[in-house]
Design a protein around this motif. Structure first.
Motif, PDB file in Angstrom:
ATOM      1  N   ILE A 426       0.833  -1.204   0.000  1.00 41.17           N
ATOM      2  CA  ILE A 426       0.000   0.000   0.000  1.00 41.17           C
ATOM      3  C   ILE A 426       0.868   1.253   0.000  1.00 41.17           C
ATOM      4  CG2 ILE A 426      -1.722   1.310   1.300  1.00 41.17           C
ATOM      5  CD1 ILE A 426      -2.709  -1.440   2.392  1.00 41.17           C
ATOM      6  N   THR A 427       1.866   1.270   0.847  1.00 41.32           N
ATOM      7  CA  THR A 427       2.750   2.429   0.935  1.00 41.32           C
ATOM      8  C   THR A 427       3.485   2.670  -0.380  1.00 41.32           C
ATOM      9  OG1 THR A 427       3.078   2.072   3.303  1.00 41.32           O
ATOM     10  CG2 THR A 427       4.717   3.423   2.160  1.00 41.32           C
ATOM     11  N   ASN A 428       4.009   1.610  -0.966  1.00 46.00           N
ATOM     12  CA  ASN A 428       4.836   1.746  -2.168  1.00 46.00           C
ATOM     13  C   ASN A 428       4.029   2.064  -3.429  1.00 46.00           C
ATOM     14  OD1 ASN A 428       7.133   1.216  -0.671  1.00 46.00           O
ATOM     15  ND2 ASN A 428       7.230  -0.953  -1.245  1.00 46.00           N
ATOM     16  N   GLU A 429       2.777   1.585  -3.483  1.00 43.39           N
ATOM     17  CA  GLU A 429       2.010   1.733  -4.719  1.00 43.39           C
ATOM     18  C   GLU A 429       0.883   2.749  -4.633  1.00 43.39           C
ATOM     19  OE1 GLU A 429       0.693  -2.016  -6.296  1.00 43.39           O
ATOM     20  OE2 GLU A 429       2.653  -2.983  -6.038  1.00 43.39           O
ATOM     21  N   TYR A 430       0.687   3.374  -3.475  1.00 44.78           N
ATOM     22  CA  TYR A 430      -0.481   4.246  -3.291  1.00 44.78           C
ATOM     23  C   TYR A 430      -0.513   5.379  -4.311  1.00 44.78           C
ATOM     24  CZ  TYR A 430      -4.396   6.420  -0.935  1.00 44.78           C
ATOM     25  OH  TYR A 430      -5.654   6.921  -0.666  1.00 44.78           O
ATOM     26  N   ASP A 431       0.628   5.987  -4.558  1.00 45.34           N
ATOM     27  CA  ASP A 431       0.669   7.118  -5.490  1.00 45.34           C
ATOM     28  C   ASP A 431       0.815   6.698  -6.938  1.00 45.34           C
ATOM     29  OD1 ASP A 431       0.405   8.978  -3.429  1.00 45.34           O
ATOM     30  OD2 ASP A 431       2.574   9.015  -3.056  1.00 45.34           O
ATOM     31  N   ASN A 432       0.985   5.416  -7.185  1.00 48.50           N
ATOM     32  CA  ASN A 432       1.146   4.938  -8.557  1.00 48.50           C
ATOM     33  C   ASN A 432       0.464   3.585  -8.741  1.00 48.50           C
ATOM     34  OD1 ASN A 432       2.071   5.039 -11.234  1.00 48.50           O
ATOM     35  ND2 ASN A 432       3.905   3.852 -10.718  1.00 48.50           N
ATOM     36  N   PRO A 433      -0.858   3.521  -8.492  1.00 51.10           N
ATOM     37  CA  PRO A 433      -1.566   2.247  -8.643  1.00 51.10           C
ATOM     38  C   PRO A 433      -1.789   1.920 -10.119  1.00 51.10           C
ATOM     39  CG  PRO A 433      -3.120   3.983  -8.178  1.00 51.10           C
ATOM     40  CD  PRO A 433      -1.752   4.621  -8.125  1.00 51.10           C
ATOM     41  N   THR A 434      -2.102   0.676 -10.391  1.00 54.32           N
ATOM     42  CA  THR A 434      -2.526   0.293 -11.737  1.00 54.32           C
ATOM     43  C   THR A 434      -3.908   0.886 -11.992  1.00 54.32           C
ATOM     44  OG1 THR A 434      -1.275  -1.771 -11.646  1.00 54.32           O
ATOM     45  CG2 THR A 434      -3.068  -1.642 -13.257  1.00 54.32           C
ATOM     46  N   VAL A 435      -4.060   1.564 -13.126  1.00 55.09           N
ATOM     47  CA  VAL A 435      -5.322   2.240 -13.442  1.00 55.09           C
ATOM     48  C   VAL A 435      -6.178   1.336 -14.331  1.00 55.09           C
ATOM     49  CG1 VAL A 435      -6.406   4.279 -14.448  1.00 55.09           C
ATOM     50  CG2 VAL A 435      -4.193   4.490 -13.273  1.00 55.09           C
ATOM     51  N   LEU A 436      -7.367   1.006 -13.856  1.00 55.73           N
ATOM     52  CA  LEU A 436      -8.308   0.179 -14.611  1.00 55.73           C
ATOM     53  C   LEU A 436      -9.246   1.059 -15.435  1.00 55.73           C
ATOM     54  CD1 LEU A 436      -9.246  -2.270 -11.694  1.00 55.73           C
ATOM     55  CD2 LEU A 436      -7.493  -2.615 -13.477  1.00 55.73           C
ATOM     56  N   LYS A 437      -9.817   0.500 -16.474  1.00 56.16           N
ATOM     57  CA  LYS A 437     -10.743   1.236 -17.327  1.00 56.16           C
ATOM     58  C   LYS A 437     -12.006   1.618 -16.549  1.00 56.16           C
ATOM     59  CE  LYS A 437      -8.324   0.816 -21.169  1.00 56.16           C
ATOM     60  NZ  LYS A 437      -7.711   1.996 -21.824  1.00 56.16           N
ATOM     61  N   PRO A 438     -12.686   2.684 -16.959  1.00 55.77           N
ATOM     62  CA  PRO A 438     -13.896   3.111 -16.234  1.00 55.77           C
ATOM     63  C   PRO A 438     -14.945   2.018 -16.108  1.00 55.77           C
ATOM     64  CG  PRO A 438     -13.217   4.809 -17.785  1.00 55.77           C
ATOM     65  CD  PRO A 438     -12.355   3.606 -18.060  1.00 55.77           C
ATOM     66  N   TRP A 439     -15.020   1.131 -17.091  1.00 52.43           N
ATOM     67  CA  TRP A 439     -16.048   0.090 -17.105  1.00 52.43           C
ATOM     68  C   TRP A 439     -15.587  -1.224 -16.489  1.00 52.43           C
ATOM     69  CZ3 TRP A 439     -14.670   3.171 -21.213  1.00 52.43           C
ATOM     70  CH2 TRP A 439     -13.597   2.734 -21.991  1.00 52.43           C
ATOM     71  N   ASP A 440     -14.414  -1.235 -15.883  1.00 57.58           N
ATOM     72  CA  ASP A 440     -13.958  -2.455 -15.217  1.00 57.58           C
ATOM     73  C   ASP A 440     -14.942  -2.825 -14.102  1.00 57.58           C
ATOM     74  OD1 ASP A 440     -11.190  -4.152 -14.840  1.00 57.58           O
ATOM     75  OD2 ASP A 440     -12.260  -3.907 -12.941  1.00 57.58           O
ATOM     76  N   PRO A 441     -15.235  -4.125 -13.909  1.00 57.46           N
ATOM     77  CA  PRO A 441     -16.196  -4.517 -12.871  1.00 57.46           C
ATOM     78  C   PRO A 441     -15.796  -4.096 -11.469  1.00 57.46           C
ATOM     79  CG  PRO A 441     -15.093  -6.443 -13.807  1.00 57.46           C
ATOM     80  CD  PRO A 441     -14.784  -5.294 -14.706  1.00 57.46           C
ATOM     81  N   MET A 442     -14.504  -3.898 -11.219  1.00 61.05           N
ATOM     82  CA  MET A 442     -14.087  -3.447  -9.892  1.00 61.05           C
ATOM     83  C   MET A 442     -14.375  -1.965  -9.675  1.00 61.05           C
ATOM     84  SD  MET A 442     -13.109  -5.932  -8.072  1.00 61.05           S
ATOM     85  CE  MET A 442     -14.097  -7.208  -8.859  1.00 61.05           C
ATOM     86  N   GLY A 443     -14.876  -1.301 -10.709  1.00 64.92           N
ATOM     87  CA  GLY A 443     -15.316   0.084 -10.562  1.00 64.92           C
ATOM     88  C   GLY A 443     -16.802   0.208 -10.383  1.00 64.92           C
ATOM     89  N   SER A 444     -17.499  -0.921 -10.271  1.00 63.77           N
ATOM     90  CA  SER A 444     -18.948  -0.882 -10.096  1.00 63.77           C
ATOM     91  C   SER A 444     -19.304  -0.229  -8.760  1.00 63.77           C
ATOM     92  CB  SER A 444     -19.531  -2.284 -10.176  1.00 63.77           C
ATOM     93  OG  SER A 444     -19.038  -3.089  -9.119  1.00 63.77           O
ATOM     94  N   LEU A 445     -20.460   0.396  -8.738  1.00 65.48           N
ATOM     95  CA  LEU A 445     -20.926   1.083  -7.530  1.00 65.48           C
ATOM     96  C   LEU A 445     -22.012   0.263  -6.833  1.00 65.48           C
ATOM     97  CD1 LEU A 445     -21.187   4.745  -8.899  1.00 65.48           C
ATOM     98  CD2 LEU A 445     -19.260   3.634  -7.755  1.00 65.48           C
ATOM     99  N   ALA A 446     -21.895   0.131  -5.532  1.00 66.32           N
ATOM    100  CA  ALA A 446     -22.936  -0.525  -4.753  1.00 66.32           C
ATOM    101  C   ALA A 446     -24.170   0.369  -4.733  1.00 66.32           C
ATOM    102  CB  ALA A 446     -22.449  -0.787  -3.326  1.00 66.32           C
ATOM    103  N   SER A 447     -25.302  -0.152  -5.195  1.00 68.23           N
ATOM    104  CA  SER A 447     -26.463   0.741  -5.369  1.00 68.23           C
ATOM    105  C   SER A 447     -27.799   0.040  -5.204  1.00 68.23           C
ATOM    106  CB  SER A 447     -26.408   1.377  -6.762  1.00 68.23           C
ATOM    107  OG  SER A 447     -26.433   0.385  -7.774  1.00 68.23           O
ATOM    108  N   LYS A 448     -27.833  -1.132  -4.584  1.00 68.26           N
ATOM    109  CA  LYS A 448     -29.099  -1.857  -4.439  1.00 68.26           C
ATOM    110  C   LYS A 448     -29.858  -1.417  -3.188  1.00 68.26           C
ATOM    111  CE  LYS A 448     -28.949  -4.630  -8.032  1.00 68.26           C
ATOM    112  NZ  LYS A 448     -29.914  -4.596  -9.109  1.00 68.26           N
TER     113      LYS A 448
END
Length: 448
Positions: A426-448
């Motif tokens: 977390i410390t080493n990668e916080y400022d330079n994480p891997t950037v996923l596409k906007p439609w990646d499933p890990m970008g889904s919003l909890a909304s139920k």
């Protein structure tokens, strides 16, 4: 190669159906009762009883009603548990409407920011189309709520209670999305016409003022100073005067929000474990906390949740709540419906396959408040939902460990429970994480 369905194919399919044992009985059962009721297993109901070896006392559940604020309710529920216990205020709630107001306001500005960033792209580009599909909505993720709290604080529900539009948000969402799409037309035209930054900023400020007015009319005015007045469970009266939303948070909750880390289990090939990820164009507060997900294998993922529960602290989590679930009785279990046996069809997919092929993603956030450990392994989990007390066991659900493996995608864990090597990631990668596409499933919003 193109393949049309032929008359011979249809004859064979009908013959196969008629040769299926008891096909007429199965057909009548499904036609009269539907797929799920016919495939429902009583064994699952017996196995998923509400008994847990580790169980937190968290009181009555909240009710998000007809809104998609589950992520907000779940996060505020984890925070209110400590207040209930420390100050002896049974069934106390924090204002979900207050954070809802600021989330809508900040999401609108975040949308404007992304419209301007993509103004040079064709209107039919995938990124612009994705942006215009839902300019804003009720859903969110943990990091988005912490960004709101860091900027605006929080207040008791008594100070900013629910309104029609907070509890039933469809009309408000429709109005806001209409306005935001109209504003997108204006912003893209300004950019195309070569407007200066100052001209664009003046228009943006005006439009934000209009958004604020819409929110004030529908959700009420967010308080800036208030008195916190309550009577505790011993009937003793208390009043704390001249609080602000930030001083209330500091005094009554006092969490270091930066200590809490979003952990995901996304077993797809494009997301190696033990690395940090973010999602392009995902967030709400510009300049605030950004989304950061640490991807871990499912066993480590679960052990961290257990460790936090053992320490007496509930766990925010995100899942695909509609999969293998009975909402009314409150059971989440991969064995609750045997559709494979009913139709004699193999429906099995791996967790990674469901994510890659659009069969599943995170849809709903809830709170883990217990777990049953047998022979050192979890067998089922106690879940505090936010759908009121008329479903489940007075609003509490139970999830099998197998369901947890397959349909839980995110937990939020205090970093002190993480081993040193993961804290270092977390410390080493916080400022330079891997950037996923906007439609990646890990970008889904909890909304139920």
């Amino acid at each position: 190669m193109s393949t049309a369905i032929t008359a011979d194919d249809l004859s064979k399919f009908q013959a196969d159906l008629e040769n299926t044992p008891a096909h007429d009985v199965i057909q009548k059962a499904v036609m009269n009762n539907g797929v799920l009721k016919t495939a429902e297993s009583t064994d699952s109901k017996v196995a998923m009883d509400q008994t847990f070896s580790i169980e937190l006392d968290t009181g009555a559940v909240a009710n998000q009603k007809q809104s998609g604020r589950c992520w907000m309710f779940a996060a505020l529920n984890t925070m209110r548990h400590g207040i209930q216990k420390q100050f002896k205020i049974k069934d106390f709630e924090l204002s979900q409407n207050y954070t809802f107001f600021w989330d809508k306001f900040e999401k609108s500005n975040y949308f404007y920011e992304n419209v301007l960033k993509t103004a040079g792209e064709p209107i039919d580009s995938r990124k612009v189309a994705w942006l215009m599909a839902t300019p804003q909505g009720d859903g969110g993720q943990w990091d988005m709520l912490t960004a709101l709290i860091a900027k605006y604080g929080i207040v008791p529900k008594s100070v900013m209670p629910e309104t029609y539009s907070s509890s039933k948000s469809n009309e408000l969402d429709s109005v806001l999305n209409l306005k935001l799409r109209k504003d997108a037309v204006d912003f893209r035209k300004l950019v195309a016409d070569g407007a200066s930054d100052d001209e664009i900023q003046a228009v943006r400020t005006k439009k934000l003022g209009e958004i604020y007015r819409i929110l004030a009319y529908t959700l009420g005015n967010p308080p800036t100073q208030f008195d916190f007045e309550y009577r505790d469970d011993d009937k003793e009266y208390h009043i704390d005067r001249d609080l602000t939303p930030k001083t209330f948070f500091a005094k009554y909750i006092g969490w270091d929000l930066t200590a809490y880390q979003s952990i995901i289990n996304g077993p797809t090939a494009d997301k190696p474990y033990n690395h940090l990820y973010t999602v392009e164009m995902l967030g709400n507060v510009i300049g605030g906390r950004e989304v950061r997900h640490l991807n871990l294998d499912i066993d480590t993922f679960k052990q961290l949740a257990i460790k936090q529960l053992e320490a007496g602290e509930s766990v925010w989590f995100g899942s695909d709540v509609g999969q293998s679930s009975d909402r009314q009785i409150g059971i989440l279990d991969t064995k609750i419906y045997d559709k494979d046996a009913l139709f004699d069809v193999d429906f099995s997919m791996t967790k990674a396959e469901r994510l890659d092929y659009g069969e599943s993603l995170m849809t709903h956030a809830m709170v883990l408040t217990g777990v049953d450990i047998v022979d050192g392994k979890p067998t089922k989990w106690k879940v505090e939902n936010s759908w009121g007390d008329k479903v489940g066991e007075k609003g509490y659900f139970v999830a099998s460990d197998a369901w947890f493996d397959e349909f839980v995608y995110q937990v939020v864990i205090n970093k002190k429970y993480l081993p040193a090597d993961l804290q270092l990631v977390i410390t080493n990668e916080y400022d330079n994480p891997t950037v996923l596409k906007p439609w990646d499933p890990m970008g889904s919003l909890a909304s139920k």
